[in-house]
Design an enzyme around this catalytic site. Structure first.
Site, short mmCIF file in Angstrom:
data_model
loop_
_atom_site.label_atom_id
_atom_site.label_comp_id
_atom_site.label_asym_id
_atom_site.label_seq_id
_atom_site.Cartn_x
_atom_site.Cartn_y
_atom_site.Cartn_z
CG ASP A 183 -6.39 0.90 5.12
OD1 ASP A 183 -5.37 1.34 5.43
OD2 ASP A 183 -6.56 0.20 4.08
CG ASP A 219 -1.23 -3.07 -0.22
OD1 ASP A 219 -1.90 -2.18 -0.75
OD2 ASP A 219 -0.84 -2.94 0.95
CE LYS A 267 -4.66 3.31 -3.65
NZ LYS A 267 -4.41 2.42 -2.43
CD GLU A 300 -6.31 -0.01 -0.16
OE1 GLU A 300 -6.59 0.75 0.55
OE2 GLU A 300 -5.76 0.28 -1.29
#
Ligand code: AMP
Length: 569
Positions: free
Chosen positions: A169, A6, A68, A146
């Site tokens: 999420d 992850d 990211k 994800e």
């Protein structure tokens, strides 16, 4: 062994599928969460994880985080005077560190991984993630969305059959909404939507702005040099509000105390501007799946920021039910990645789980629309693969040149949902020559444009001139392209030649960084004490005597804990 990773905005985790279950692998500090932060220390050595995170406050110029969000962008992160990295390279450093943790745990070399990405990552960002893995010496066996990973963790965990999930999420920097259906062992993604610039960090930012607004006789410029300090305070305040009815942010500058007390209800009010942004993707996903909120069986929250009561209350209000939170929201995605790694390795225990996924956005070309006779509108988006089509998929549309005397047609490839292509993201372009045989009658030439989208979310475009047997393949010219083996090798060498500290020194580095962070946060007498403590600790480290170092570690950790405890008074 294939590892599941992850690769998060704030934290990253690595897990494996072993003996019929997912196991999270601890890093060299014994923690499951490795902060996705990279720093360069005074000797030019690279630090990754907790010790780098501590340096966000004490050495912000030498430290990079939240990279990211910049995957596939041209942004360069300058760390100190001697190092410069792209977001891909920084991610590669995090991946390298996770790979080393897995290798230390397993006692074997690891070369393959399943890596999770936000469902809403575009083609370039996915390719950038693959590039980062290659730089870290990892082959990506599958990029997994994800929320899909999270739903897999829940689906298997609860063994629910015929069940519709909504996975929300909320990580540090992304919000993903996915609607999944699980029946007879088949998990199908019915729809996905999201916002890849909305996350827990936005709540922290609101607290920073709220704090600044409350301080009289100061303006934004005054606070500029203290932003990373303020960020630390705001982050602690946000987390405190997860468990308490009120929290305080305070900071002392030149012997003046600036502070702000905020209650949970004030915080809720402060967060109101974000609420509509959460509502939009949820509504879009439900509408796309042609479902009603009532028919959902489960709402699953994943990502550290879903711990916030303001977020949970909003979701409960919006969806008319309490969300499920059985699994640790920080670990769910990594568990799903490990399950998928087990699947890829064809572990028999997982045979019955089949997964289907969807394209998270529409992809197509720009066209010219004849609105009325001889009246044209240019730059109109013509989707070929529609949002939420089950993947892998391959679709073809036939286009015709607009004018008889045209000698070539340029196809611009876009993704997005806007009517006009200027509001979508351009992925690339391809120019097709009209054969001489069609001179003067180009308008009659059918051109087949085929879009193929694979399970990793990578797009391939094939153009075929049906009358002339001519074929063209897409060359994506913008954004992250697949790197040549030479380029990967160069980056890999660059990263391999960086100075790093041995793994067994990770704890010492982390303690030192933590002490320096506290030094940066404190003033006056406390600073003197910390300076002495750091000086003493450095001399013990220089002695390289393992026994003395162990003793010093335990002593200094106790002292630092005392300093940190005082934080709360
Ligand atoms: P992730 O990218 O999933 O690691 O998400 C990390 C985000 O969750 C960051 O924005 C954190 O500030 C936030 N977060 C983690 N724990 C808490 C907590 N206890 N209360 C509020 N926010 C949290």
């Amino acid at each position: 062994m294939i590892i599941g990773i992850d690769l998060g905005t704030t934290n990253s985790l690595v897990a494996i599928w072993q003996n019929g279950q997912a196991t999270l692998i601890p890093n060299s500090l014994g923690e499951k969460l490795t902060p996705s932060v990279v720093s360069v220390d005074k000797d030019g050595a690279i630090l990754v994880g907790q010790s780098a995170k501590e340096r966000l406050i004490s050495h912000p110029e030498q430290t990079a985080s939240v990279f990211k969000r910049f995957m596939s962008s041209q942004k360069n992160f300058r760390l100190g005077t001697s190092h410069q990295f792209s977001a891909e390279e920084l991610s590669a450093l995090v991946l390298k560190s996770l790979k080393a943790d897995a290798e230390a745990y397993l006692g074997e070399v690891v070369t393959d991984a399943v890596i999770t990405v936000p469902a809403y990552f575009n083609d370039h960002q996915r390719q950038a993630t693959k590039n980062a893995a290659q730089m870290a010496g990892l082959t990506v066996r599958r990029l997994l969305n994800e929320p899909t990973a999270a739903a897999m963790a829940y689906g298997l965990h609860e063994q629910n059959d015929d069940c519709k999930f909504l996975v929300l999420d909320l990580g540090g920097g992304t919000f993903d909404v996915t609607l999944l259906e699980l029946f007879s062992g088949i998990m199908e993604v019915r729809a996905s939507a999201g916002d890849n610039s909305l996350g827990g960090e936005d709540f922290t930012e609101l607290l920073i702005q709220g704090f600044i607004k409350q301080q009289q006789d100061t303006d934004a410029a005054f606070w500029q040099p203290y932003l990373s300090l303020l960020h630390g305070e705001a982050e602690a305040c946000k987390r405190s509000l997860t468990h308490n009815k009120q929290a305080t942010m305070s900071i002392t500058i030149d012997e003046t105390l600036y502070s702000w007390q905020i209650t949970d209800s004030k915080f809720e009010k402060l967060c109101e501007p974000l609420f509509q942004r959460f509502r939009d993707p949820i509504e879009r996903a439900i509408r796309d799946a042609k479902l009603r909120i009532k028919s959902l069986d489960e709402v699953v929250l994943v990502g550290g920021a879903t711990r916030m009561p303001v977020f949970r209350q909003l979701m409960t209000r919006l969806l008319g039910r309490f969300p499920a939170v059985n699994l640790n929201p920080d670990e769910t995605i990594a568990i799903g990645a490990a399950i998928q790694a087990g699947l890829v390795a064809e572990d028999a225990a997982l045979d019955e789980v089949i997964l289907t996924d969807v394209a998270p956005y529409s992809m197509g070309v720009d066209t010219t629309l004849e609105i009325r006779e001889n009246q044209y509108q240019h730059g109109v988006f013509s989707p070929i693969i529609e949002r939420n089509t089950v993947i892998p998929t391959s679709k073809v549309h036939t286009f015709y040149p607009m004018q008889d005397n045209q000698t070539e047609v340029q196809f611009n490839i876009y993704q997005g949902e806007a009517r006009l292509t200027r509001d979508n993201i351009k992925l690339g372009e391809l120019t097709v020559a009209i054969p001489a045989s069609h001179r003067g009658k180009a308008r009659q030439l059918p051109i087949d444009v085929r879009f193929s989208y694979d399970v990793n979310g990578l797009l391939e475009v094939d153009i075929n001139l049906s009358d002339s047997q001519e074929n063209y393949n897409l060359l994506i010219q913008n954004g992250a392209k697949q790197l040549s083996s030479k380029e990967i090798e160069n980056s890999r060498d660059k990263l391999a030649n960086l100075k790093t500290h041995p793994r067994d020194q990770a704890q010492n580095r982390s303690i030192l960084a933590r002490a320096e962070r506290l030094y940066a946060q404190r003033l006056g007498f406390e600073r003197d004490q910390l300076a002495r403590l750091i000086g003493w600790y450095e001399t013990v480290l220089d002695s390289q005597d393992p026994q003395q170092i162990r003793k010093a570690n335990s002593e200094i950790s106790k002292s630092l804990e005392q300093f940190e405890r005082d934080d709360w008074f």
